[in-house]
Design a protein around this motif. Structure first.
Motif, short mmCIF file in Angstrom:
data_model
loop_
_atom_site.label_atom_id
_atom_site.label_comp_id
_atom_site.label_asym_id
_atom_site.label_seq_id
_atom_site.Cartn_x
_atom_site.Cartn_y
_atom_site.Cartn_z
N GLY A 145 -111.51 -1.52 -0.75
CA GLY A 145 -111.49 -1.63 0.64
C GLY A 145 -110.61 -2.80 1.10
O GLY A 145 -110.75 -3.03 2.06
N GLY A 177 -110.08 1.38 -4.31
CA GLY A 177 -111.18 2.26 -3.88
C GLY A 177 -111.81 0.81 -2.80
O GLY A 177 -113.10 2.04 -1.64
N ASP A 197 -111.18 10.34 9.45
CA ASP A 197 -111.19 11.69 9.28
C ASP A 197 -112.77 11.24 8.55
O ASP A 197 -113.01 11.88 8.30
CB ASP A 197 -110.34 11.67 7.81
N1 LIG Z 1 -105.38 7.26 5.09
C1 LIG Z 1 -106.89 6.82 4.56
N2 LIG Z 1 -107.31 7.34 5.62
C2 LIG Z 1 -109.07 8.26 4.99
N3 LIG Z 1 -109.63 7.14 4.27
C3 LIG Z 1 -108.28 5.87 3.92
C4 LIG Z 1 -107.41 5.99 4.18
N4 LIG Z 1 -106.43 4.81 3.10
C5 LIG Z 1 -107.48 4.86 2.21
N5 LIG Z 1 -108.72 5.47 2.12
C6 LIG Z 1 -109.78 5.31 1.89
O1 LIG Z 1 -110.69 4.25 2.00
C7 LIG Z 1 -111.58 3.31 1.20
C8 LIG Z 1 -110.64 2.15 0.84
O2 LIG Z 1 -109.42 2.19 0.27
P1 LIG Z 1 -108.74 0.86 0.53
O3 LIG Z 1 -107.54 1.33 -0.25
O4 LIG Z 1 -108.60 0.28 0.92
O5 LIG Z 1 -109.38 0.42 -1.58
P2 LIG Z 1 -108.23 -0.89 -1.76
O6 LIG Z 1 -109.75 -1.67 -2.54
O7 LIG Z 1 -107.28 -1.70 -2.14
O8 LIG Z 1 -108.46 0.24 -3.52
P3 LIG Z 1 -107.18 -0.10 -4.75
O9 LIG Z 1 -107.73 -1.03 -5.77
O10 LIG Z 1 -106.85 1.34 -5.26
O11 LIG Z 1 -105.60 -0.81 -3.68
C9 LIG Z 1 -111.24 4.44 0.19
O12 LIG Z 1 -112.86 5.16 -0.59
C10 LIG Z 1 -110.31 5.58 0.24
O13 LIG Z 1 -109.98 6.80 -0.15
#
Ligand SMILES: Nc1ncnc2c1ncn2[C@@H]1O[C@H](COP(=O)(O)OP(=O)(O)OP(=O)(O)O)[C@@H](O)[C@H]1O
Ligand SMILES: [Mg+2]
Length: 280
Positions: free
Chosen positions: A42, A40, A15
């Motif tokens: 990453g 969020g 997206d």
């Molecule tokens: N399938 C997807 N499609 C679009 N954007 C995504 C998708 N998965 C994650 N994101 C976006 O990518 C960014 C990083 O997400 P990620 O899941 O890697 O974060 P995280 O650090 O693991 O967070 P958490 O501590 O909540 O697990 C966020 O802004 C999220 O909204």
């Protein structure tokens, strides 16, 4: 050459959301590394790149000199064992035994070697005797141990653990920290784990990278990173509770320390000695 090299890696979801931007990291063999960042940031996205579940938009990741890309995937997945945040995403066989055997059978293992490896992995995680149980009928902490055993059985060089302490009770967290420490020290496996649990990081890791909005904001030893209090608070994290307590006591003039203690052991030392700090 470091065991893992992340070189100018960026990643965007379909997206268009840019989840990682120009990430650089070097992880040495035997290191215990925490990727610390708020929701969020990453973290999970980065972990999916480590074993090739996703592919960077730009930049490269190499593991033991081998680039993570389609043609190297079999070798990469033997080297990098991934433990998912939610064990239910990982466990899909009807018995614990089958769960651990699954990857080994795919590797062509059979007979006594297979039996011995299953027994060994269950013993390491303290789950001997659970062979015939359904993984779905285990508690959250037990599921986590079986997920660890199924990854350990493959004898990976690196284990990547996404939020390993999430959903565990305090005793479960304590036991997992001990288990991961043993896996690192005795089996020599490099550990990388994602978390926002700042109290656990000093107990488990020796190196930390702070990740925020897809970028590494700083990295270094536990002491170096937790000394950057403003930066940690700016990205919606906090200091470990004991560090915060001693920070308040310092402000009140009750203790005189250069570095805030990060664990209860270090805080005990500081408070007993009033004006000393020692790395324990
Ligand atoms: N399938 C997807 N499609 C679009 N954007 C995504 C998708 N998965 C994650 N994101 C976006 O990518 C960014 C990083 O997400 P990620 O899941 O890697 O974060 P995280 O650090 O693991 O967070 P958490 O501590 O909540 O697990 C966020 O802004 C999220 O909204
Ligand atoms: Mg995540």
């Amino acid at each position: 050459m470091a065991l893992i090299e992340v070189n100018k890696v960026s990643y965007a979801y379909s997206d268009g959301s840019l989840a990682l931007e120009n990430v650089n990291m070097k992880i040495e063999e035997g290191e215990k590394v925490a990727i610390l960042g708020p929701n969020g940031a990453g973290k999970s996205t980065l972990f999916h790149l480590f074993n090739g579940i996703s592919k960077p938009k730009s930049g490269t990741i190499t593991i033991d000199g081998l680039q993570v890309c389609k043609k190297n995937l079999v070798k990469i997945r033997q080297m990098v064992g991934m433990v998912f945040q939610d064990s239910d995403d990982q466990l899909f066989n009807s018995t614990v035994r089958q769960e651990i055997a699954y990857g080994l059978l795919n590797m062509g293992m059979s007979g006594k070697e297979l039996e011995d490896t299953i027994a060994w992995a269950l013993k390491v995680v303290g789950m001997t005797g659970y062979d015939d149980k359904s993984p779905h009928n285990l508690s959250g902490g037990q599921k986590k141990r079986i997920a660890l055993a199924s990854v350990l059985a493959m004898k990976p060089k690196v284990m990547v653990l996404d939020e390993p302490t999430a959903a565990l009770d305090p005793r479960g967290v304590h036991k997992l920290i001990e288990l991961l420490d043993m896996i690192n020290k005795k089996l020599g496996i490099t550990l990388i784990f994602a978390t926002h649990d700042v109290d656990t990081v000093p107990l488990l890791a020796d190196t930390v990278y702070l990740l925020d909005k897809g970028s590494i904001v700083t990295g270094g030893t536990i002491e170096e990173v937790f000394n950057q209090k403003e930066l940690i608070r700016k990205i919606d994290l906090r200091l470990p509770r004991v560090a915060h307590l001693v920070e308040i006591l310092k402000k009140d003039g009750a203790v005189n320390v250069d570095h805030l203690p990060l664990t209860i052991g270090q805080a005990k030392y500081v408070l007993e000695n009033k004006n000393l700090y020692k790395k324990i």
